[in-house]
Design a protein around this motif. Structure first.
Motif, PDB file in Angstrom:
ATOM      1  N   TYR A 286       0.861  -1.185   0.000  1.00 51.26           N
ATOM      2  CA  TYR A 286       0.000   0.000   0.000  1.00 51.26           C
ATOM      3  C   TYR A 286       0.895   1.233   0.000  1.00 51.26           C
ATOM      4  O   TYR A 286       1.958   1.245   0.635  1.00 51.26           O
ATOM      5  CB  TYR A 286      -0.889   0.030   1.245  1.00 51.26           C
ATOM      6  N   TYR A 287       0.457   2.271  -0.723  1.00 47.75           N
ATOM      7  CA  TYR A 287       1.191   3.537  -0.756  1.00 47.75           C
ATOM      8  C   TYR A 287       0.232   4.692  -0.524  1.00 47.75           C
ATOM      9  O   TYR A 287      -0.886   4.705  -1.053  1.00 47.75           O
ATOM     10  CB  TYR A 287       1.886   3.741  -2.099  1.00 47.75           C
ATOM     11  N   ALA A 288       0.673   5.669   0.234  1.00 45.72           N
ATOM     12  CA  ALA A 288      -0.075   6.910   0.330  1.00 45.72           C
ATOM     13  C   ALA A 288      -0.054   7.597  -1.029  1.00 45.72           C
ATOM     14  O   ALA A 288       0.920   7.473  -1.799  1.00 45.72           O
ATOM     15  CB  ALA A 288       0.562   7.811   1.386  1.00 45.72           C
ATOM     16  N   ASP A 289      -1.097   8.318  -1.337  1.00 48.98           N
ATOM     17  CA  ASP A 289      -1.191   8.987  -2.633  1.00 48.98           C
ATOM     18  C   ASP A 289      -0.008   9.924  -2.865  1.00 48.98           C
ATOM     19  O   ASP A 289       0.452  10.092  -4.000  1.00 48.98           O
ATOM     20  CB  ASP A 289      -2.494   9.786  -2.719  1.00 48.98           C
ATOM     21  N   SER A 290       0.488  10.526  -1.817  1.00 45.68           N
ATOM     22  CA  SER A 290       1.562  11.513  -1.947  1.00 45.68           C
ATOM     23  C   SER A 290       2.889  10.914  -2.415  1.00 45.68           C
ATOM     24  O   SER A 290       3.768  11.633  -2.888  1.00 45.68           O
ATOM     25  CB  SER A 290       1.767  12.234  -0.614  1.00 45.68           C
ATOM     26  N   VAL A 291       3.047   9.598  -2.281  1.00 49.91           N
ATOM     27  CA  VAL A 291       4.314   8.971  -2.650  1.00 49.91           C
ATOM     28  C   VAL A 291       4.164   7.948  -3.770  1.00 49.91           C
ATOM     29  O   VAL A 291       5.154   7.408  -4.256  1.00 49.91           O
ATOM     30  CB  VAL A 291       4.984   8.294  -1.430  1.00 49.91           C
ATOM     31  N   LYS A 292       2.921   7.694  -4.176  1.00 49.32           N
ATOM     32  CA  LYS A 292       2.673   6.677  -5.191  1.00 49.32           C
ATOM     33  C   LYS A 292       3.412   7.022  -6.476  1.00 49.32           C
ATOM     34  O   LYS A 292       3.377   8.148  -6.963  1.00 49.32           O
ATOM     35  CB  LYS A 292       1.158   6.585  -5.441  1.00 49.32           C
ATOM     36  N   GLY A 293       4.104   6.034  -7.022  1.00 48.13           N
ATOM     37  CA  GLY A 293       4.865   6.242  -8.239  1.00 48.13           C
ATOM     38  C   GLY A 293       6.281   6.739  -8.013  1.00 48.13           C
ATOM     39  O   GLY A 293       7.100   6.746  -8.942  1.00 48.13           O
ATOM     40  N   ARG A 294       6.590   7.166  -6.797  1.00 50.51           N
ATOM     41  CA  ARG A 294       7.946   7.659  -6.480  1.00 50.51           C
ATOM     42  C   ARG A 294       8.671   6.766  -5.479  1.00 50.51           C
ATOM     43  O   ARG A 294       9.894   6.631  -5.535  1.00 50.51           O
ATOM     44  CB  ARG A 294       7.862   9.082  -5.905  1.00 50.51           C
ATOM     45  N   PHE A 295       7.930   6.183  -4.566  1.00 46.61           N
ATOM     46  CA  PHE A 295       8.517   5.335  -3.522  1.00 46.61           C
ATOM     47  C   PHE A 295       8.172   3.873  -3.798  1.00 46.61           C
ATOM     48  O   PHE A 295       7.086   3.558  -4.314  1.00 46.61           O
ATOM     49  CB  PHE A 295       7.966   5.710  -2.145  1.00 46.61           C
ATOM     50  N   THR A 296       9.078   2.980  -3.428  1.00 42.85           N
ATOM     51  CA  THR A 296       8.848   1.553  -3.562  1.00 42.85           C
ATOM     52  C   THR A 296       9.238   0.854  -2.272  1.00 42.85           C
ATOM     53  O   THR A 296      10.384   0.993  -1.806  1.00 42.85           O
ATOM     54  CB  THR A 296       9.649   0.953  -4.721  1.00 42.85           C
ATOM     55  N   ILE A 297       8.300   0.106  -1.709  1.00 38.07           N
ATOM     56  CA  ILE A 297       8.559  -0.666  -0.497  1.00 38.07           C
ATOM     57  C   ILE A 297       8.838  -2.110  -0.892  1.00 38.07           C
ATOM     58  O   ILE A 297       8.246  -2.634  -1.836  1.00 38.07           O
ATOM     59  CB  ILE A 297       7.360  -0.577   0.482  1.00 38.07           C
ATOM     60  N   SER A 298       9.751  -2.739  -0.187  1.00 41.33           N
ATOM     61  CA  SER A 298      10.064  -4.136  -0.452  1.00 41.33           C
ATOM     62  C   SER A 298      10.575  -4.781   0.831  1.00 41.33           C
ATOM     63  O   SER A 298      10.845  -4.089   1.815  1.00 41.33           O
ATOM     64  CB  SER A 298      11.099  -4.266  -1.560  1.00 41.33           C
ATOM     65  N   ARG A 299      10.694  -6.097   0.797  1.00 34.54           N
ATOM     66  CA  ARG A 299      11.229  -6.773   1.978  1.00 34.54           C
ATOM     67  C   ARG A 299      12.019  -8.003   1.554  1.00 34.54           C
ATOM     68  O   ARG A 299      11.750  -8.603   0.519  1.00 34.54           O
ATOM     69  CB  ARG A 299      10.113  -7.126   2.987  1.00 34.54           C
ATOM     70  N   ASP A 300      12.969  -8.363   2.382  1.00 35.99           N
ATOM     71  CA  ASP A 300      13.776  -9.562   2.222  1.00 35.99           C
ATOM     72  C   ASP A 300      13.497 -10.410   3.446  1.00 35.99           C
ATOM     73  O   ASP A 300      14.024 -10.136   4.528  1.00 35.99           O
ATOM     74  CB  ASP A 300      15.256  -9.193   2.109  1.00 35.99           C
ATOM     75  N   ARG A 301      12.657 -11.410   3.271  1.00 34.00           N
ATOM     76  CA  ARG A 301      12.258 -12.205   4.435  1.00 34.00           C
ATOM     77  C   ARG A 301      13.420 -12.978   5.031  1.00 34.00           C
ATOM     78  O   ARG A 301      13.484 -13.171   6.239  1.00 34.00           O
ATOM     79  CB  ARG A 301      11.112 -13.140   4.066  1.00 34.00           C
ATOM     80  N   GLY A 302      14.339 -13.411   4.180  1.00 33.76           N
ATOM     81  CA  GLY A 302      15.490 -14.157   4.681  1.00 33.76           C
ATOM     82  C   GLY A 302      16.388 -13.309   5.570  1.00 33.76           C
ATOM     83  O   GLY A 302      17.003 -13.812   6.514  1.00 33.76           O
ATOM     84  N   GLN A 303      16.457 -12.018   5.266  1.00 33.86           N
ATOM     85  CA  GLN A 303      17.280 -11.098   6.041  1.00 33.86           C
ATOM     86  C   GLN A 303      16.475 -10.328   7.076  1.00 33.86           C
ATOM     87  O   GLN A 303      17.036  -9.514   7.808  1.00 33.86           O
ATOM     88  CB  GLN A 303      17.963 -10.092   5.108  1.00 33.86           C
ATOM     89  N   ASN A 304      15.148 -10.583   7.124  1.00 38.59           N
ATOM     90  CA  ASN A 304      14.269  -9.850   8.050  1.00 38.59           C
ATOM     91  C   ASN A 304      14.461  -8.343   7.912  1.00 38.59           C
ATOM     92  O   ASN A 304      14.570  -7.620   8.919  1.00 38.59           O
ATOM     93  CB  ASN A 304      14.515 -10.292   9.491  1.00 38.59           C
ATOM     94  N   THR A 305      14.511  -7.890   6.681  1.00 39.41           N
ATOM     95  CA  THR A 305      14.777  -6.471   6.422  1.00 39.41           C
ATOM     96  C   THR A 305      13.753  -5.910   5.444  1.00 39.41           C
ATOM     97  O   THR A 305      13.386  -6.566   4.469  1.00 39.41           O
ATOM     98  CB  THR A 305      16.192  -6.284   5.855  1.00 39.41           C
ATOM     99  N   MET A 306      13.323  -4.713   5.734  1.00 43.89           N
ATOM    100  CA  MET A 306      12.384  -3.994   4.865  1.00 43.89           C
ATOM    101  C   MET A 306      13.106  -2.778   4.298  1.00 43.89           C
ATOM    102  O   MET A 306      13.984  -2.204   4.959  1.00 43.89           O
ATOM    103  CB  MET A 306      11.160  -3.552   5.662  1.00 43.89           C
ATOM    104  N   TYR A 307      12.717  -2.395   3.096  1.00 44.50           N
ATOM    105  CA  TYR A 307      13.361  -1.264   2.422  1.00 44.50           C
ATOM    106  C   TYR A 307      12.311  -0.263   1.939  1.00 44.50           C
ATOM    107  O   TYR A 307      11.158  -0.608   1.720  1.00 44.50           O
ATOM    108  CB  TYR A 307      14.155  -1.748   1.218  1.00 44.50           C
ATOM    109  N   LEU A 308      12.769   0.972   1.765  1.00 44.56           N
ATOM    110  CA  LEU A 308      11.950   1.983   1.118  1.00 44.56           C
ATOM    111  C   LEU A 308      12.853   2.732   0.148  1.00 44.56           C
ATOM    112  O   LEU A 308      13.736   3.494   0.572  1.00 44.56           O
ATOM    113  CB  LEU A 308      11.325   2.943   2.117  1.00 44.56           C
ATOM    114  N   GLU A 309      12.642   2.494  -1.130  1.00 45.83           N
ATOM    115  CA  GLU A 309      13.373   3.204  -2.172  1.00 45.83           C
ATOM    116  C   GLU A 309      12.601   4.471  -2.476  1.00 45.83           C
ATOM    117  O   GLU A 309      11.433   4.418  -2.875  1.00 45.83           O
ATOM    118  CB  GLU A 309      13.484   2.324  -3.413  1.00 45.83           C
ATOM    119  N   MET A 310      13.240   5.614  -2.293  1.00 46.43           N
ATOM    120  CA  MET A 310      12.577   6.904  -2.481  1.00 46.43           C
ATOM    121  C   MET A 310      13.243   7.652  -3.620  1.00 46.43           C
ATOM    122  O   MET A 310      14.430   7.987  -3.536  1.00 46.43           O
ATOM    123  CB  MET A 310      12.644   7.725  -1.188  1.00 46.43           C
ATOM    124  N   ASN A 311      12.486   7.895  -4.673  1.00 43.39           N
ATOM    125  CA  ASN A 311      12.978   8.613  -5.848  1.00 43.39           C
ATOM    126  C   ASN A 311      12.213   9.913  -6.027  1.00 43.39           C
ATOM    127  O   ASN A 311      11.138  10.095  -5.453  1.00 43.39           O
ATOM    128  CB  ASN A 311      12.829   7.734  -7.087  1.00 43.39           C
TER     129      ASN A 311
END
Length: 124
Positions: free
Chosen positions: A59-84
């Motif tokens: 899910y993305y807030a409208d203000s960041v949709k198309g610019r931010f990307t959320i992802s996760r690596d379950r093996g590393q128990n890590t979440m990311y937020l790529e902000m462009n």
């Protein structure tokens, strides 16, 4: 308990990019969803993006949709937020959050665990 540690904040000029990371430790098997919130001084903490830990549904807030990307690596128990294409209005403290529930609530009160926050500053 779950511990969350964010990294990757900093200062950039408008149009730039940053990547935030959130490393989870402890009882990570109880996590069903994680999210990024942000908070400006004097304002409420707002949901930026959310990811369901098992399915990867986002899910993305409208203000960041198309610019931010959320992802996760379950093996590393890590979440990311790529902000462009960052803009000055993206300036805030960004918080990582985790929840034992996979509900749809976007309220910060529904999340059980929080990181310490990382500052993102975008200059014009």
């Amino acid at each position: 308990q779950v511990q969350l540690v964010e990294s990757g904040g900093g200062s950039v000029q408008a149009g730039g990019s940053l990547r935030l990371s959130c490393a989870a430790s402890g009882r990570t098997l109880i996590i069903l969803r994680m999210a990024w919130f942000r908070q400006e001084p004097g304002k409420e903490r707002e949901l930026v993006s959310r990811i369901l830990w098992n399915s990867g549904n986002t899910y993305y807030a409208d203000s960041v949709k198309g610019r931010f990307t959320i992802s996760r690596d379950r093996g590393q128990n890590t979440m990311y937020l790529e902000m462009n294409s960052l803009q000055p209005e993206d300036t805030a403290v960004y918080y990582c959050a985790a929840d034992r529930d996979s509900g749809d609530s976007r309220s910060s009160r529904s999340f059980d665990y929080w990181g310490q926050g990382t500052q993102v500053t975008v200059s014009s």
